[in-house]
Design a protein around this motif. Structure first.
Motif, mmCIF file in Angstrom:
data_model
loop_
_atom_site.group_PDB
_atom_site.id
_atom_site.type_symbol
_atom_site.label_atom_id
_atom_site.label_comp_id
_atom_site.label_asym_id
_atom_site.label_seq_id
_atom_site.Cartn_x
_atom_site.Cartn_y
_atom_site.Cartn_z
ATOM 1 N N SER A 93 0.675 10.707 -2.556
ATOM 2 C CA SER A 93 1.469 9.945 -2.039
ATOM 3 C C SER A 93 1.912 8.697 -2.943
ATOM 4 O O SER A 93 2.278 7.579 -2.314
ATOM 5 N N GLY A 94 1.676 8.676 -4.293
ATOM 6 C CA GLY A 94 2.097 7.585 -5.262
ATOM 7 C C GLY A 94 1.116 6.487 -5.170
ATOM 8 O O GLY A 94 1.410 5.633 -6.015
ATOM 9 N N PRO B 204 0.826 -1.147 -0.069
ATOM 10 C CA PRO B 204 -0.056 -0.019 -0.037
ATOM 11 C C PRO B 204 0.836 1.131 -0.150
ATOM 12 O O PRO B 204 0.410 2.187 -0.067
ATOM 13 N N HIS B 205 2.096 1.116 0.073
ATOM 14 C CA HIS B 205 3.157 2.250 0.078
ATOM 15 C C HIS B 205 3.871 2.257 -0.945
ATOM 16 O O HIS B 205 4.349 1.328 -1.579
ATOM 17 N N ALA B 206 4.125 3.593 -1.296
ATOM 18 C CA ALA B 206 5.279 3.900 -2.504
ATOM 19 C C ALA B 206 6.393 3.347 -2.337
ATOM 20 O O ALA B 206 7.163 3.007 -3.432
ATOM 21 N N PHE B 207 7.039 3.467 -0.817
ATOM 22 C CA PHE B 207 8.562 2.849 -0.708
ATOM 23 C C PHE B 207 8.236 2.736 0.689
ATOM 24 O O PHE B 207 8.069 3.603 1.781
ATOM 25 N N TYR C 276 12.098 -4.702 0.459
ATOM 26 C CA TYR C 276 11.699 -3.397 0.328
ATOM 27 C C TYR C 276 10.731 -3.503 -0.772
ATOM 28 O O TYR C 276 10.505 -4.199 -1.560
ATOM 29 N N VAL C 277 9.513 -2.686 -0.621
ATOM 30 C CA VAL C 277 8.760 -2.675 -1.681
ATOM 31 C C VAL C 277 8.843 -1.018 -2.126
ATOM 32 O O VAL C 277 9.068 -0.198 -1.345
ATOM 33 N N ARG C 278 8.681 -0.956 -3.698
ATOM 34 C CA ARG C 278 9.106 0.347 -4.362
ATOM 35 C C ARG C 278 8.296 0.968 -4.981
ATOM 36 O O ARG C 278 8.486 1.746 -5.563
ATOM 37 N N TYR C 279 6.768 0.460 -4.947
ATOM 38 C CA TYR C 279 5.761 1.050 -5.713
ATOM 39 C C TYR C 279 4.420 0.608 -5.125
ATOM 40 O O TYR C 279 4.452 -0.511 -4.437
ATOM 41 N N VAL C 280 3.453 1.298 -5.020
ATOM 42 C CA VAL C 280 2.163 0.981 -4.425
ATOM 43 C C VAL C 280 1.676 -0.111 -5.471
ATOM 44 O O VAL C 280 1.562 0.052 -6.752
ATOM 45 N N ASP D 37 8.115 0.034 7.602
ATOM 46 C CA ASP D 37 8.835 1.202 7.979
ATOM 47 C C ASP D 37 8.827 1.856 6.696
ATOM 48 O O ASP D 37 9.285 1.660 5.584
ATOM 49 N N VAL D 38 7.737 3.080 6.741
ATOM 50 C CA VAL D 38 7.300 3.824 5.511
ATOM 51 C C VAL D 38 8.767 4.901 5.103
ATOM 52 O O VAL D 38 8.980 5.718 6.098
ATOM 53 N N LEU D 39 8.919 4.592 4.020
ATOM 54 C CA LEU D 39 10.012 5.501 3.580
ATOM 55 C C LEU D 39 9.708 6.819 2.755
ATOM 56 O O LEU D 39 8.671 6.612 2.116
ATOM 57 N N GLU D 40 10.754 7.685 2.623
ATOM 58 C CA GLU D 40 10.174 8.863 1.741
ATOM 59 C C GLU D 40 10.253 8.455 0.207
ATOM 60 O O GLU D 40 11.408 8.233 -0.105
ATOM 61 N N PRO D 41 9.134 8.445 -0.617
ATOM 62 C CA PRO D 41 9.294 7.959 -1.631
ATOM 63 C C PRO D 41 9.771 9.231 -2.764
ATOM 64 O O PRO D 41 9.938 10.279 -2.604
ATOM 65 N N VAL D 42 10.216 8.785 -3.933
ATOM 66 C CA VAL D 42 10.679 9.410 -5.040
ATOM 67 C C VAL D 42 9.575 9.423 -6.193
ATOM 68 O O VAL D 42 9.297 8.796 -6.631
#
Ligand code: FES
Ligand code: FES
Lengths: 153, 772
Positions: free
Chosen positions: B691-692, B41-44, B96-100, B127-132
Motif C-alpha cells: 500500500s506504499g 498515513p496514505h500513499a495518495f 493532496y498528500v502524495r506519499y506516506v 478521500d483515499v486515492l489509487e496510488p501509483v
C-alpha cells in the motif's frame, strides 16, 4: 520524581518524569555531547558510561539511574587527548556526529583490554565497537587511529 | 607546496571529537517552541476535512497549521541555483498528500509531549486515492499524482504532469539506430542489449535534519539549519513566505553529514512559518523515522542499454533508454537523470554514435533527491555491467576493452557541450586524466592476470574479480558560483570568510590550506568562518563535488589579491615600488635586502597610526568547465554457492582527483564513498509495503554497513594536476561511490557465471539466479 546521579564526577539532583529517557535528560541538563541519531538503539551516538560500562542512553530510563554514576564524552575528553590527536591526524572524523559516542566506547574498550576482558587484536576491537555506526568515514580511518591508540599491532 | 598536499587535521576536529555543542539542536534556544508534523498515513489521498479545534484548545499548544493557513505557492525544495531545473510542484502544505509521510499539518507547542499529543487530536478525513507504486506503470496512469493546474517548471524540462512525467530529456549524436543495425548485420560486429535496475538508497547521515528559527533584535528572521545550501534556503524561504531576502539570515552551524540529503529544504520552511507567525523561536528536529519517511532517497532507475562494437573491441555506439522514479515530487528529477548520461557516456568518447533518452516519472513514493553520485552511480552500474557483457561476447578481457575505448588527456567528448545539468553543458578539453594509469595500476594490485576467470574454489565458496571505471565532475560549470573574502588582522593572521558549506567534509580546512599556500603563511594563521548569509559572501553551496574546485578557486583568487595588496602596502611603507619588494608570508622585504617590514608591523601601522585602511580582498569563481575526477576500481569477491552470499575480500580503488589538497581528508572521502557504494551494491534497499508504506523506516530494517562489513580497502591517488583547479585540484566527494555496484556485480559474474542486473546483490537474488 527526583533522582540523584553522579555525572562526570559531580553529584546532581534532577527532577524527571518517570518516562524520561536518560538521553533526553542528559541533553536537557546540558550534556550535549550525547547525540540522538536513531529511534531504535542501533547507532551508538548516544553512548555513555553507567558505572563505568557503556550504555545506550536512548534506551535507558532515567528513573533507573538514581544513585548511579554516569560518564559522558565531556567527562573523559581530557583523559582521551592522545586518542583525539590520533583520530584528528587521520582526518577520520568527518561530520563528527558519531565521534563523542565512539570516544566513550573506545575509553571503555581500553579499560576492558587493560583488565584482560577483551583481547588486544583487530578483530576483537572491531567487534567491541560494532554498535557505533558511522556513515561518513567508512570506518577505516577510525580504525587506523584506534589501533594506534590502543597499540594493536 | 607547503600548506597544500599536506594532511593537516581539520580545524573543527578537536571540538567535534570532544563533543562540543556545535550542531543545530545543541544550540537552539532553550525556550524554542517544539514543532511537529502530522504526516499522511496514505500513499495518495485528498484531505476531505481537517479539524484542528481540539488540538488548538490544548494548553501549551501555540499554533496548528493546515494547508488552509499557509500561502498557496508552488515551490521546489531542491536547493539548486536559480532558476532551478526542478519543477515547482510542491506546496508547504497541500490539500493532496502524495506519499506516506507527506505533510498534513504542523503543530507548535511548548514541549515535545504536548506537541505529540496535539498531533493525535487533529481529525482528518481522507478521500483515499489509487496510488501509483510501480514506476514502470506511472506514465499515463489514470491516477494523476499532480492534477493541480498551478504547478510549473522554470523552463522547458519536458514537464508533463498530467501523464505523471516530471521531466524528460533526449539527445543523439550520429545515427545510432543505423549503426546498431549495421553492427547487427555485420558478422564482424557484436551488439549487446540489456536491461538493468537500481534501487532507492537512503542517505542515513547520522545527524537527522534539524532547523530552528527566531526573530532577532531588529525583527529579522534568523534560521539556523543543518543545510548544504544556506543561500538557496534564504532565497526559497523569501520566495514562499514573501519575506524580503534582506530580512532573512541563514546560518549553518556544524552539520552531521548530508550526502546531498541536506541540499534541499526540509524543516526550514516550517520553522520559518511558525516563527514568523508567532514571533517566537521554534525548532524542528526530525526523528530518524521521519528522515527515512519524509526526506529523500536516491532515484530508482531502469536502464535499457545497447552497445555496438566491432570484433576487435572498438565501441561504435552506446544508447540508453532510461526510466527514472522521482517519487512524489520532482526535485532533482531532470538533473540526476541527465547526470546518468553526462557523467558516464564521455568515458567512452571514441564512439560513432551515442543516444540518451530518458523520462522521469512521478510515483507515490518518498521523493527522490540529490544523493552523492547523483545519477552517475545508477548510470555506472548499467554501463559498466554492459561493458563486461560485451567483453565476454567479444571474448576479450574487460580491462583490455576499457583501455581500447577510454577517454584520455587532451581529448574531448561532444557530450560535455550537449548535456549539462538541466540544460546545455560546456565544451571542455580534458586537461588531466589518468584513467589509463588507474586501470593499469588497479589491475596490478588486484593481480588481475592471475585471477580473472580462474574461479578459485574453497568448499562451497568461489572467488572472482571484477572492475569498473568512473568519472564525476567538479562543480556545475557556468552556473554555480563560490566566493570568498580575506581580511588581514593586526597580528598578521587572516580571516577567511566563505559562503561554502562544510558538511563534515573538511572544506573549511581545505579552503584555509589554499589561502595559506597562496599567502605563504601557515594554515593555523587562517581563521575560517563559513556559511552565514549575513557575514559570508555568496556561495551556491556544497553539492555537485564543487567546494574544493569552485569555492577553492574563489579562495585562491581572493588570496592572490590579498598578497598583491600586502606587497603594495608594504612597498609603500618602505618607500619603494611594488616590483622592488617581495613577501615571504612574514616579512615584506626590499629585493636588494636594504629594508623590511614585518606583516604584523604593517598591519599595526595601517590599522592604528598611518594611512589607516583595512586590508581586505575578495574573489569569485564560476567554473568555466567541470573537470572530471576518475576512478578505476577492482574488487575480489567470494560467493557462497550454498547461500548466495557475496563477500568482498579486497577492494582496490585508484583515483585521479588532481592534487589532493589534504591527502588524509581525501582518503577518508574515498574510503567513505566506497563503503556507501558497497552498501548500495550489496544490501541497502528502501522497501515499501503493497500500500506504499515505507517498511525500511529505521536502522534495524534499513541496514547500513557496520565496521565488520567493511572489506580490506586500498585507496590510491595518482599524481595528477588539473591546470584549472586550485593548485591542481579537482574533486573527491562523489567519485568514490560510483564504482562499487558494477565492479562487484562483474566480480560475482566472474566467480559464478551469473549476471545480476538489478541492485542490490542480496544473497536471495544471487542464490535464485544461480538456481535458474
Ligand atoms: S540514539 Fe541511541 S543508539 Fe541511536
Ligand atoms: S563522521 Fe559522520 S557519522 Fe561518523
Amino acid at each position: 520524581m527526583k533522582i540523584k546521579v553522579k555525572v562526570n564526577g559531580e553529584w546532581k539532583e534532577w527532577e524527571i518524569d518517570p518516562s524520561d529517557y536518560l538521553l533526553d535528560v542528559l541533553r536537557r541538563e546540558g550534556y550535549l555531547s550525547v547525540k540522538r541519531a536513531c529511534d531504535t538503539g542501533t547507532c551508538g551516538a548516544c553512548t555513555v558510561l553507567v558505572d563505568g560500562f557503556p550504555a545506550l542512553s536512548c534506551s535507558v530510563l532515567a528513573a533507573t539511574m538514581d544513585g548511579h554514576e554516569i560518564t559522558t564524552a565531556e567527562g573523559i575528553a581530557d583523559e582521551m587527548e592522545e586518542y583525539i590527536k590520533a583520530l584528528a591526524s587521520e582526518g577520520a572524523e568527518q561530520c563528527g556526529f558519531c565521534s563523542p559516542g565512539l570516544m566513550v566506547m573506545v575509553y571503555a574498550l581500553k579499560k576492558e583490554i587493560e583488565n584482560g576482558k577483551v583481547e588486544k587484536n583487530e578483530e576483537a576491537v572491531k567487534r567491541y565497537l560494532i554498535g557505533n555506526l558511522c556513515r561518513c568515514s567508512g570506518y577505516l580511518g577510525q580504525q587506523r587511529a584506534i589501533f594506534k591508540f590502543l597499540g594493536v599491532k | 607546496m607547503r600548506e597544500v598536499k599536506k594532511s593537516v587535521p581539520k580545524k573543527d576536529s578537536y571540538g567535534l571529537i570532544r563533543g562540543k555543542p556545535v550542531y543545530t539542536d545543541d544550540i537552539a534556544p532553550r525556550d524554542s517552541l517544539i514543532v511537529k508534523v502530522l504526516r499522511s498515513p496514505h500513499a495518495f489521498a485528498r484531505i476531505k476535512s481537517i479539524d484542528t479545534s481540539e488540538a488548538l484548545t490544548m494548553s501549551g499548544v501555540e499554533l496548528v497549521l493546515t494547508y488552509k493557513d499557509v500561502p498557496r505557492k508552488p515551490i521546489t525544495r531542491a536547493g539548486q541555483g536559480y532558476p532551478e531545473p526542478s519543477p515547482y510542484d510542491k506546496f508547504i502544505l497541500d490539500e493532496y498528500v502524495r506519499y506516506v509521510g507527506d505533510e498534513v499539518a504542523v503543530v507548535a507547542a511548548k514541549d515535545e509531549r504536548t506537541a505529540e499529543e496535539a498531533l493525535k487530536k487533529i481529525k482528518v478525513e481522507y478521500d483515499v486515492l489509487e496510488p501509483v507504486l510501480d514506476f514502470e506503470k506511472a506514465e499515463g496512469n489514470p491516477s494523476v499524482i499532480h492534477p493541480e493546474d498551478d504547478i510549473f517548471p522554470q523552463f522547458d524540462i519536458g514537464f508533463d504532469p498530467k501523464r505523471n512525467i516530471a521531466a524528460s530529456y533526449e539527445m543523439e549524436i550520429g545515427d545510432v539506430d543505423e549503426i546498431i543495425k549495421e553492427c547487427e548485420e555485420d558478422p564482424d560486429c557484436v551488439v549487446v542489449k540489456d536491461r538493468f535496475y537500481t534501487q532507492a538508497q537512503a542517505h542515513v547521515m547520522l545527524e537527522p535534519h534539524a532547523s530552528f528559527a527566531y526573530i532577532d533584535m531588529s525583527g529579522r528572521l534568523v534560521i539556523v539549519t543543518s543545510t548544504q545550501t544556506p543561500f538557496h534556503v534564504r532565497r526559497q524561504v523569501s520566495m514562499v513566505l514573501g519575506i524580503p531576502i534582506k530580512d532573512i539570515r541563514v546560518i549553518k552551524p556544524r552539520i552531521g553529514g548530508g550526502f546531498g540529503g541536506k541540499q534541499a529544504l526540509h524543516g526550514e520552511l516550517i520553522v520559518s512559518l511558525v516563527t514568523w507567525k508567532t514571533k517566537k523561536p521554534a525548532k524542528l528536529v526530525y526523528t530518524r523515522r521521519e528522515v527515512f519517511e519524509a526526506t529523500y532517497t536516491r532515484h530508482p532507475s531502469r536502464f535499457d542499454v545497447t552497445l555496438a562494437a566491432t570484433k576487435d573491441g572498438k565501441l561504435r555506439a552506446i544508447a540508453y533508454d532510461v526510466l527514472w522514479d522521482t517519487g512524489a515530487y520532482g526535485e532533482h528529477a531532470l538533473t540526476t537523470l541527465m547526470v546518468a548520461g553526462s557523467k558516464t557516456l564521455p568515458m567512452y568518447n571514441k564512439v560513432d554514435g551515442v543516444r540518451f533518452r530518458g523520462k522521469v516519472v512521478y510515483t507515490n513514493h518518498v521523493p527522490a533527491g540529490a544523493y552523492r553520485g547523483y545519477g552517475a552511480i545508477q548510470g555506472n552500474f548499467a554501463l559498466e555491467s554492459a561493458m563486461d557483457i560485451l567483453a565476454e561476447k567479444l571474448g576479450m578481457d574487460p580491462v583490455e576493452l576499457r583501455l581500447k575505448n577510454i577517454i584520455r588527456e587532451g581529448e574531448t567528448s561532444p557530450i560535455f557541450k550537449i548535456m549539462g545539468e538541466g540544460r546545455e553543458g560546456t565544451d571542455m578539453i580534458i586537461k588531466s586524466c589518468k584513467l589509463e594509469q588507474a586501470i593499469r595500476r588497479g589491475a596490478e594490485i588486484i593481480n588481475w592476470e592471475k585471477k580473472f576467470r580462474k574461479r578459485e574454489k574453497r568448499g562451497s565458496k568461489v572467488k572472482g574479480v571484477g572492475m569498473a571505471i568512473a568519472m564525476q565532475g567538479s562543480g556545475i560549470a557556468n552556473i554555480d558560483m563560490g566566493s570568498a573574502i580575506i581580511k588581514l588582522n593586526d597580528d598578521g593572521s587572516f580571516n577567511l570568510l566563505v559562503g561554502a558549506t562544510d558538511l563534515g567534509t573538511g572544506s573549511d580546512t581545505i579552503l584555509a590550506q589554499i589561502a595559506a599556500e597562496v599567502l605563504g603563511v601557515s594554515t593555523d594563521d587562517i581563521i575560517v568562518y563559513s556559511s552565514d548569509t549575513d557575514l559570508t559572501p555568496f556561495d551556491a553551496g556544497a553539492y555537485a563535488s564543487s567546494t574544493t574546485y569552485v569555492s577553492g578557486n574563489a579562495v585562491r583568487i581572493a588570496a592572490e589579491k590579498m598578497k598583491k595588496l600586502i606587497i603594495e602596502e608594504g612597498a609603500r611603507k618602505l618607500g619603494l615600488g611594488p616590483e622592488e619588494v617581495e613577501f615571504d608570508g612574514k616579512v615584506i622585504r626590499a629585493k636588494d635586502g636594504s629594508k623590511e617590514v614585518t606583516l604584523k608591523e604593517l598591519a599595526t601601522v595601517r590599522y592604528y597610526t598611518e594611512d589607516q585602511k583595512q586590508l581586505i580582498a575578495d574573489g569569485s569563481f564560476v567554473g568555466p568547465e567541470s573537470p572530471p575526477p576518475y576512478a578505476a576500481t577492482f574488487v575480489e569477491v567470494e560467493v557462497d554457492t550454498e547461500t548466495g552470499k557475496v563477500d568482498v575480500l579486497k577492494y582496490v580503488s585508484i583515483l585521479d582527483i588532481g592534487t589532493p589538497i589534504n591527502p588524509a581528508l581525501a582518503r577518508i572521502q574515498a574510503e567513505g564513498g566506497a563503503v556507501q557504494g558497497i552498501g548500495m551494491a550489496l544490501y541497502e534497499d528502501v522497501k515499501y509495503s503493497s500500500s506504499g508504506k515505507l517498511l525500511t523506516n529505521n536502522l534495524m530494517y534499513y541496514k547500513i554497513p557496520s565496521r565488520l562489513d567493511v572489506p580490506d580497502i586500498h585507496v590510491e591517488f595518482l599524481e595528477s594536476y588539473e591546470p584549472t583547479g586550485p593548485f591542481g585540484a579537482k574533486s573527491v566527494a562523489e567519485i568514490g561511490i560510483d564504482t562499487p555496484p558494477a565492479a562487484i556485480a562483474n566480480a560475482v559474474y566472474d566467480a559464478i557465471g551469473v549476471r545480476i542486473k538489478s541492485l542490490p546483490l542480496t544473497p536471495e537474488k544471487v542464490f535464485f539466479a544461480m538456481k535458474k
